[in-house]
Design an enzyme around this catalytic site. Structure first.
Site, PDB file in Angstrom:
ATOM      1  N   GLU A   1     104.105  20.730 -50.934  1.00 22.33           N
ATOM      2  CA  GLU A   1     105.067  19.623 -51.078  1.00 22.33           C
ATOM      3  C   GLU A   1     106.410  19.964 -50.445  1.00 22.33           C
ATOM      4  O   GLU A   1     107.468  19.783 -51.045  1.00 22.33           O
ATOM      5  CB  GLU A   1     105.226  19.250 -52.561  1.00 22.33           C
TER       6      GLU A   1
ATOM      7  N   ASP B   1      96.447  16.791 -60.417  1.00 19.45           N
ATOM      8  CA  ASP B   1      97.816  16.990 -60.893  1.00 19.45           C
ATOM      9  C   ASP B   1      98.028  16.419 -62.297  1.00 19.45           C
ATOM     10  O   ASP B   1      98.678  15.381 -62.438  1.00 19.45           O
ATOM     11  CB  ASP B   1      98.790  16.330 -59.897  1.00 19.45           C
TER      12      ASP B   1
ATOM     13  N   GLU C   1     104.401  14.063 -67.856  1.00 19.31           N
ATOM     14  CA  GLU C   1     104.633  13.315 -66.617  1.00 19.31           C
ATOM     15  C   GLU C   1     103.680  12.125 -66.450  1.00 19.31           C
ATOM     16  O   GLU C   1     104.118  11.012 -66.169  1.00 19.31           O
ATOM     17  CB  GLU C   1     104.504  14.276 -65.429  1.00 19.31           C
TER      18      GLU C   1
HETATM   19  C1  GCU Z   1     103.780  17.231 -59.418  1.00 22.34           C
HETATM   20  C2  GCU Z   1     105.133  16.712 -59.792  1.00 22.34           C
HETATM   21  C3  GCU Z   1     106.210  17.351 -58.964  1.00 22.34           C
HETATM   22  C4  GCU Z   1     106.073  18.877 -59.060  1.00 22.34           C
HETATM   23  C5  GCU Z   1     104.683  19.291 -58.674  1.00 22.34           C
HETATM   24  C6  GCU Z   1     104.411  20.764 -58.874  1.00 22.34           C
HETATM   25  O1  GCU Z   1     103.420  16.796 -58.150  1.00 22.34           O
HETATM   26  O2  GCU Z   1     105.176  15.323 -59.638  1.00 22.34           O
HETATM   27  O3  GCU Z   1     107.434  16.918 -59.447  1.00 22.34           O
HETATM   28  O4  GCU Z   1     107.006  19.496 -58.263  1.00 22.34           O
HETATM   29  O5  GCU Z   1     103.754  18.620 -59.453  1.00 22.34           O
HETATM   30  O6  GCU Z   1     103.684  21.087 -59.805  1.00 22.34           O
HETATM   31  O7  GCU Z   1     104.884  21.588 -58.123  1.00 22.34           O
END
Ligand code: GCU
Length: 676
Positions: A284, A363, A391
């Site tokens: 990400e 997730d 979440e």
């Molecule tokens: C999810 C979450 C993110 C977080 C990511 C992670 O995608 O929405 O906010 O950073 O998990 O676990 O790194």
């Protein structure tokens, strides 16, 4: 300081046979049990023991009205007391509790064990169990029992639903009363490690490993270690570059390796007893070894080598996937990516590296299969990552007690061996004899007065810690403990709250996305229904619904994900006739009129489960309403407000999901209920 969870308040008088006779506390050391080993000074106790004794005194005074004194030796005729006894032969962090002739013994071979024994004694008293004839012992099941806070240094919390951070504000580290209360809170449920900053390390957080912050990090560490908690930080993989010192973060470059060695030396010297680092790399948008054409083993081992001389751990996350996917692409499967990225590296990590693996391959959805790396990896330290920050499970506005889900995950048989092959066996170290392993939860706390936003979300905090310590406890037992600890022993309160907790995950699953498909949430904030919210996005999170059916084909004809499991799991998941209903749409694309194992068609199941989910919440709210006057009024009001919202929001979920599938499929509800 505002309202605190009652399991630390100890203000209410509690009756427990034997508790109010305890008049003194004394620390005994068995012959030839050297102070050096226990950390005790010759005269008294180390900090953990001092904190534990204070905990005992305050709690006993709060609960029984008598405050026991602390003494070196029980004098003749001193009466009945509590002996903290250092004894050989009890495993690390474990304790033995017993009572004889009115006196209580808490025995352990280290100070943490004594502290946990103290909290266990207080629990016994608070939940009304007699101390008479008590005799039991417990050693924690998970070596690492960790919280991962996703707190940013500006004070915000990524996926935080209970206010702002109490670790950071305005790019500074906060140290105040709440820090101490937090340490007590975490230790009281058995937590022994915490990461205080977000895994997405940016800006000021990159500087946490520099002189700018290390003084404060040390101060914080001192407080936490007084309660047996090791402090960890999330690390920016590209720190040498982002701190402006090198042009590369290539793990095989000698200059980079040398830079990390010096950096680790500084951090571990400045912060004695520091635990190590958590790293999110190549995920990400975060930097990682892929930039240099290197593997995750190269990256993790470089850091591990630098941290090893100080006993530091490198906890490396497996949440690695392509978040720039084309939704038209049916071949790429996000669910596969964690496995595909790491399985080839099994056995290549140094011993102080631990791979941290999310419970499922996507997730933290309300329902996912267990991550196939569990059972896939055989030569690598592993840790399970779960999320108590809700979440995707109602963001602490909906009640969703997650311990039953965690129990299912821990029970899952991977078939990596013929025996001792469950996720619990793997992450507790039993399966492969590992010691650097355990369980971590993304934390659900913030600076709200009640810590967790929803008062009952505290059951997830409490429950996570208790379960990590003692995986044999059932979800019901943990719920009962939490209720008793927090609200006392009233039968109606106990029954009602237990009912609410135990119904909450099944209810949430029923009125949200069906049969394991997940993801029908509003983009970005992940709250509330939006069936196509992620359908045409780059995130690899699709449901593939059309007018004939729904689900992702992950069988051998599709992405092949189902085959990543060991037999017989692979054959079960791969075959739509054998696949469990609750995961069917995760593994297969299925026509709406397909008959589930339950005998219902897929479409009828969608309608029924959504209406039922709403009814479950209606019933929960009605039962809760009857507790007016039985709970502290403010807590009741706060909770009621959230339950009223949950009730409306559950209906919104139900109506949107049902309307969507009715319009897509054109198939009516057999029971002719109103669908819009
Ligand atoms: C999810 C979450 C993110 C977080 C990511 C992670 O995608 O929405 O906010 O950073 O998990 O676990 O790194």
């Amino acid at each position: 300081m505002g309202f605190e969870q009652a399991w630390l308040n100890y203000t209410e008088r509690t009756s427990c046979e034997g508790a109010d006779e305890l008049q003194y506390i004394c620390v005994d050391i068995e012959e030839d049990f050297r102070p050096a080993k226990t950390g005790l000074t010759e005269f008294g106790a180390d900090e953990l023991i001092e904190n534990g004794v204070r905990e005992l005194q305050n709690a006993l005074e709060g609960m029984t009205g008598c405050r026991p004194v602390s003494r070196e030796q029980p004098d003749e005729g001193a009466g009945k007391g509590i002996h903290l006894l250092f004894q050989k032969g009890i495993p690390a962090e474990g304790y033995r509790l017993s009572e004889k002739d009115g006196s209580v013994k808490i025995a352990a071979s280290d100070s943490r064990g004594i502290l946990y024994g103290i909290f266990a004694l207080l629990r016994q008293i608070r939940i009304g169990k007699t101390l008479r004839g008590m005799e039991f012992s417990k050693t924690p099941d998970m070596p690492l029992r960790m919280l991962n806070h996703w707190d940013n240094m500006d004070g915000s919390i990524e996926r935080g639903y209970s206010g702002e951070s109490f670790f950071f504000a305005d790019d500074e580290i906060l140290i105040n009363d709440r820090t101490v209360t937090y340490a007590r809170l975490a230790a009281s449920v058995g937590i022994n490690a915490v990461v205080i900053n977000n895994v997405n390390v940016k800006d000021a957080a990159t500087w946490l490993i520099t002189e700018r912050y290390l003084g404060k990090v040390r101060e914080l560490n001192e407080i936490l270690s007084g309660y047996g908690i090791r402090l960890f930080l999330s690390l920016n993989y590209a720190a040498p570059v982002e701190l402006g010192e090198l042009e590369s973060a290539d793990p095989l470059d000698e200059r980079v390796r040398g830079w990390w060695k010096k950096r680790m030396e500084l951090v571990f010297r400045e912060v004695p007893g520091f635990g190590g680092f958590l790293i999110k790399a190549d995920s990400e948008g975060r930097p990682g070894p892929f930039t240099y054409g290197r593997t995750h083993a190269d990256g993790a081992n470089m850091l591990a080598e630098a941290a090893a001389p100080y006993g530091g751990l490198i906890i490396w996350r497996c949440f690695v996937y392509n978040c720039q996917q084309d939704w038209r692409d049916y071949k790429t499967d996000r669910a596969r990516s964690g496995y595909d990225n790491f399985i080839g590296l099994d056995g290549m990590f140094l011993d102080n590296v631990v791979l941290q693996i999310k419970n499922g391959p996507m997730d933290f959805q309300v329902r996912e299969p267990v991550h196939p790396l569990f059972g896939g990896l055989t030569g690598t330290n592993q840790m399970l990552e779960v999320q108590i920050a809700q979440e995707y499970t109602g963001q602490q506005r909906h009640l969703c007690y997650l311990i039953p889900m965690f129990k299912e995950i821990l029970r899952f048989r991977t078939h990596v061996k013929s025996k001792e092959d469950t996720v619990r066996d793997i992450v507790s170290g039993k399966a492969f004899g590992q010691t650097n392993c355990g369980i971590a939860a993304v934390a659900n706390t913030g600076n709200d007065d009640n810590w967790t936003g929803h008062d009952m979300a505290a059951a997830n905090f409490y429950g996570f810690g208790r379960l990590a310590f003692d995986t044999d406890l059932t979800a019901e037992e943990i719920a009962g403990e939490w209720i008793g600890m927090t609200y006392g022993q009233d039968e109606q309160v106990m029954e009602t709250l237990q009912y609410l907790l135990m119904q909450s995950w099944p209810a949430y699953e029923s009125y949200t996305s069906p049969l394991g498909i997940g993801w029908m949430v509003s983009p970005n904030n992940h709250y509330g229904p939006s069936v196509d919210g992620y359908e045409y996005s780059r995130w690899g999170t699709y449901h593939r619904a059309d007018c004939q059916g729904i689900g992702v084909d992950r069988s051998h004809d599709g992405t092949g994900y189902a085959l990543l499991y060991r037999e017989p799991n692979a054959v079960v998941y791969d075959d739509k006739e054998k696949c469990p209903d609750e995961l069917l749409l995760f593994f297969h694309h299925i026509p709406y009129l397909w008959k589930l194992r339950s005998g219902k068609t897929v479409i009828q199941h969608i309608y029924d489960s959504h209406f039922e989910g709403v009814e479950m919440v209606d019933e929960m709210v009605e039962r809760f309403r009857k507790l007016r006057g039985k709970l502290p009024q403010k807590a009741y009001e706060r909770m009621m407000e959230r339950f009223v919202h949950q009730k409306e929001h559950a209906r919104e979920w139900c109506d949107q999901i049902n309307a969507y599938f009715y319009r897509k499929s054109g198939i009516s509800d057999e029971r002719k209920r109103k669908i819009y």
